[in-house]
Scaffold this motif. Structure first.
Motif, PDB file in Angstrom:
ATOM      1  N   TYR A 222       0.749  -1.314   0.088  1.00 27.64           N
ATOM      2  CA  TYR A 222      -0.009   0.168   0.052  1.00 27.64           C
ATOM      3  C   TYR A 222       0.983   1.328  -0.153  1.00 27.64           C
ATOM      4  O   TYR A 222       0.649   2.116   0.583  1.00 27.64           O
ATOM      5  N   GLY A 223       1.941   1.186  -0.697  1.00 32.92           N
ATOM      6  CA  GLY A 223       2.763   2.385  -0.973  1.00 32.92           C
ATOM      7  C   GLY A 223       3.853   2.420   0.145  1.00 32.92           C
ATOM      8  O   GLY A 223       4.678   3.635   0.199  1.00 32.92           O
ATOM      9  N   LYS A 224       3.849   1.739   1.387  1.00 35.19           N
ATOM     10  CA  LYS A 224       4.644   1.791   2.583  1.00 35.19           C
ATOM     11  C   LYS A 224       5.825   0.979   2.633  1.00 35.19           C
ATOM     12  O   LYS A 224       5.449  -0.491   2.218  1.00 35.19           O
ATOM     13  N   SER A 225       6.925   1.142   2.857  1.00 33.79           N
ATOM     14  CA  SER A 225       8.095   0.091   2.757  1.00 33.79           C
ATOM     15  C   SER A 225       7.626  -0.790   3.990  1.00 33.79           C
ATOM     16  O   SER A 225       7.719  -0.465   5.036  1.00 33.79           O
ATOM     17  N   VAL A 226       7.842  -2.202   3.537  1.00 32.07           N
ATOM     18  CA  VAL A 226       7.792  -3.233   4.681  1.00 32.07           C
ATOM     19  C   VAL A 226       8.812  -4.216   4.868  1.00 32.07           C
ATOM     20  O   VAL A 226       9.093  -4.721   5.913  1.00 32.07           O
ATOM     21  N   ALA A 227       9.648  -4.281   3.762  1.00 32.60           N
ATOM     22  CA  ALA A 227      10.813  -4.913   3.797  1.00 32.60           C
ATOM     23  C   ALA A 227      12.228  -4.582   2.661  1.00 32.60           C
ATOM     24  O   ALA A 227      11.615  -3.718   1.923  1.00 32.60           O
TER      25      ALA A 227
END
Length: 55
Positions: free
Chosen positions: A30-35
């Motif tokens: 959703y456009g957010k850095s997660v890894a």
């Protein structure tokens, strides 16, 4: 390079090869850095540096 996690599944092999070559792959949801995908060599160097600083 940023890649949506949902899209990464289809091209994982290619992303791994790019990371092995030194590129940092940022996975997003959703456009957010997660890894972040990096080479094992770079990971080892970073963790070695981190732990040597804390001694």
């Amino acid at each position: 390079m940023k890649v949506a996690a949902s899209e990464a599944k289809a091209v994982l092999g290619s992303l791994v090869r790019q990371a092995e070559g030194g590129q940092t792959i940022e996975l997003t949801r959703y456009g957010k850095s997660v890894a972040v995908l990096i080479s094992a060599e770079r990971y080892e160097r970073l963790t070695r540096e981190l732990f040597s600083e804390s001694e």
